[in-house]
Design an enzyme around this catalytic site. Structure first.
Site, short mmCIF file in Angstrom:
data_model
loop_
_atom_site.label_atom_id
_atom_site.label_comp_id
_atom_site.label_asym_id
_atom_site.label_seq_id
_atom_site.Cartn_x
_atom_site.Cartn_y
_atom_site.Cartn_z
N ILE A 190 -3.62 3.43 0.81
CA ILE A 190 -3.91 3.13 2.21
C ILE A 190 -5.38 3.37 2.53
CG2 ILE A 190 -3.45 3.91 4.57
CD1 ILE A 190 -0.54 4.18 3.74
N ALA A 210 0.82 -1.21 0.00
CA ALA A 210 0.00 0.00 0.00
C ALA A 210 0.85 1.25 0.00
CB ALA A 210 -0.92 0.00 1.22
N CYS A 211 0.35 2.30 -0.64
CA CYS A 211 1.03 3.59 -0.57
C CYS A 211 -0.01 4.69 -0.57
CB CYS A 211 2.02 3.76 -1.72
SG CYS A 211 1.24 3.93 -3.31
N ASP A 212 0.43 5.90 -0.70
CA ASP A 212 -0.49 7.03 -0.58
C ASP A 212 -1.43 7.10 -1.77
OD1 ASP A 212 -1.23 9.36 0.96
OD2 ASP A 212 -0.59 10.47 -0.82
N ALA A 235 -2.64 -1.13 -3.35
CA ALA A 235 -3.80 -0.30 -3.02
C ALA A 235 -3.33 1.00 -2.39
CB ALA A 235 -4.71 -1.03 -2.04
#
Lengths: 164, 463
Positions: free
Chosen positions: B415, B382-384, B413
């Site tokens: 976050i 996940a990242c921003d 995805a």
């Protein structure tokens, strides 16, 4: 998905930039000249906001700034090769020669938008695993070759990564 | 909802305070050991070694707290600004400035982070280093001066007022109530000011007349602090719980009360336990007529026993310590238990919201409830933005998982879109956010999302 995602116009080779700020400023200006962005300074601000959250340095002399923004007319990917050997992304150990900048216009359903755009960097990550491709990116003087390498990867990923 | 918000507010303030103190507990212990060993009344008096004691508590410990506080608010630059600002508070008074550091540190960090936001992008390329260093220097200078001018006098006023308050209560013969002032004052590190400024003179006067004095037993009783540390040992969690063992030894046998103050600052409500324990001890001594012949220093159980009157006096002194300890422990345990149940409530609420969301999206929520012991089936990077770093990371990991022949799904995805996962991988800066979003998953932090070694290790541990 759009055929205009990356074109010869957004493959820019051997530019002289001093810093990340300098580079992103100029690329945004270029997108304005290409009529892809109405407001390059707002676009720049959105990109930097994303950078502040967490750096997009990807290793192997590559950085991947990216943004979902109101200030771009269609999904646009830029390939930028830096000529300056001293160019770093944030710190001294983050040498960068290639910048992939992805700008995607905002949509109502953000989650769907993110999923639909993931194939781009997914493809780039695959290409980064291949040293020959990286060599090509770093050395060739023909924009078409870079374009072809990317578009071939996009095509093969487009169908497989979406709607998992 | 307002009560919930208040609860969250109090909890996050507590977490913030403890975040400033916990990383530095080791320094407190180092200081405590040096003090217990080398001061004139210590185990192994040594004038030269004891020179470390004063500067450490006056400068080192507050600066560490100020540095950490600044770092929490404003990163590396904030840390430096926080430490410089704290210096203003330290020089502004002649007592250890822990509360001051807890205000000045974050203030310095806040000032520099505000400035950075303000000038961001306005600095000409090539001048960043110059602007960064001078802006930090100038802003930290201003905040330090501010802290020096404002905080010093305020603290002096508070100290004098506390002394007057104690004197008044003593005159009114309401001695047990004195704990209401003494215990909070101790936590603010005014213990020596109160003990040597108020109780020792009163005690000396009284013991000159009748041979002993109860005043020596008020601030020096280690019971209230011991009760709180015991409560941390039995009811606490994490680093606070583990360090409470060592702290209690230094506190109770070494007589260095300062060591338990941070534990109260972490959960300010525990001050009630300290007051209750103090009152119980004073009341016990009043009823039994127990007193000490001289001032015990430091406030260790051994010093108190040594200063007790002969015969039953030793037992009575131990009794007063026990009364204070038990009372303080019970109250502290009750407070900490109610905190724990609040946390559980909060976690349950977060989980139920996540479950509802999953339900609304028609997903099977059973997979997201208990993940700790079952096989990993689903990893999310996940990242921003959810389309850049995470897409690349997921691609690299997916390749390695396929190669290892594992049956694990890997996706990427944002976050904010996290709904379910057995393992969530995020860049360090974002892990906290991801944990809040998906508390039931296992979370892993990665420095650079293209770090092949990280993924290799992960695949190895999964196969």
């Amino acid at each position: 998905m759009s055929g205009n995602l990356i074109t010869i116009d957004t493959v820019m080779l051997d530019l002289q930039f001093n810093s990340k700020i300098d580079a992103l400023h100029n690329i945004c200006g270029h997108l304005f000249l290409l009529r892809k962005s109405q407001d390059p300074s707002a676009l720049y601000k959105d990109i930097m906001k994303r950078e502040e959250t967490v750096s997009t340095f990807a290793g192997q002399q590559i950085a991947i700034p990216h943004v979902i923004t109101n200030y771009i007319s269609e999904p646009t990917l830029c390939f930028v090769r830096i000529d300056n050997q001293d160019f770093t992304w944030n710190d001294n150990d983050q040498n960068v020669r290639i910048i992939f900048l992805l700008c995607v216009p905002t949509q109502a359903n953000l989650q769907k938008l993110r999923q639909s755009q993931s194939y781009i960097f997914s493809s780039i990550a695959q290409l980064m695993g291949d040293t020959k491709t990286i060599d090509l990116w770093l050395t060739t003087n023909e924009q078409e070759k870079i374009l072809d390498s990317l578009q071939a990867a996009f095509k093969s990923n487009l169908n497989s990564t979406i709607e998992e | 909802m307002p009560t919930n918000n208040l609860k969250v507010g109090v909890q996050s303030l507590g977490r913030f305070l403890s975040g400033m103190v916990m990383p530095n507990i080791g320094a407190f212990i180092a200081w405590g050991l040096i003090t217990a060993l080398f001061i004139p009344t210590g185990w192994w008096p040594n004038e030269s070694m004891a020179k470390l004691v004063g500067p450490m508590i006056l400068y080192l410990l507050p600066l560490l707290i100020g540095y950490t506080g600044g770092k929490m608010v404003g990163g590396e630059r904030g840390a430096v600004a926080g430490a410089v600002t704290t210096m203003g508070v330290i020089v502004g008074t002649d007592i250890p400035m822990f509360m001051g550091a807890m205000i000045a540190g974050p203030l310095g960090g806040y000032a520099i982070s505000k400035f950075d936001v303000l000038v961001h992008e306005k600095i000409k390329p090539g001048f960043e280093m110059l602007v960064n260093n001078f802006s930090l220097g100038i802003i930290a200078m201003i905040t330090a001066l501010l802290a020096y001018i404002v905080v010093g006098p305020v603290i002096s006023v508070v100290t004098v007022a506390l002394g007057d308050g104690v004197g008044w209560i003593v005159e009114q013969s309401l001695l047990p109530l004195v704990s209401i002032i003494v215990e909070p004052a101790k936590i603010l590190f005014l213990n020596n000011a109160i003990n040597h400024g108020v109780f020792t003179p009163l005690g000396a006067e009284q013991s000159a007349q009748i041979g002993s004095s109860i005043y020596y037993l008020i601030e020096t009783n280690p019971g209230p602090g011991l009760g709180i540390l015991l409560a941390y040992m039995f009811m606490g969690k994490g680093a606070a719980q583990k360090s409470a063992y060592g702290a209690s030894i230094i506190h109770f046998f070494g007589g260095i009360h300062e060591i338990y103050f941070p534990y109260v600052l972490m959960k300010p409500r525990l001050i009630i336990a300290a007051i209750a324990g103090g009152m119980a001890g004073v009341a016990f001594n009043m009823v039994t007529g127990n007193a000490l012949v001289g001032p015990p220093s430091p406030g260790s159980v051994f010093a108190l026993v040594l200063m007790s009157t002969n015969g039953a006096g030793i037992l009575l002194t131990l009794g007063s310590i026990a009364a204070a300890t038990i009372t303080s422990f019970i109250v502290a345990a009750l407070i900490m238990r109610s905190d724990v149940s609040e946390n559980v409530d909060l976690e349950a609420a977060t989980a139920s919201i996540a479950a509802k969301k999953a339900e609304a999206k028609g997903q099977n929520q059973a997979t997201s409830t208990t993940t700790s012991n079952k096989a990993v089936k689903f990893i999310v990077v996940a990242c921003d933005a959810g389309m850049g770093s995470s897409a690349m990371g997921a691609t690299v990991l997916r390749g390695k998982i396929d190669k290892a022949g594992l049956d694990i799904k890997v996706t990427n995805a944002a976050i904010n879109d996290l709904v379910e996962a057995d393992i969530v991988i995020t860049q360090q800066e974002l892990t906290e956010r991801a944990k809040i979003k998906l508390p039931n998953a296992k979370h892993m932090s990665i420095g650079n999302f293209m770090d092949a070694n990280f993924y290799d290790e992960l695949v190895k541990s999964l196969s």
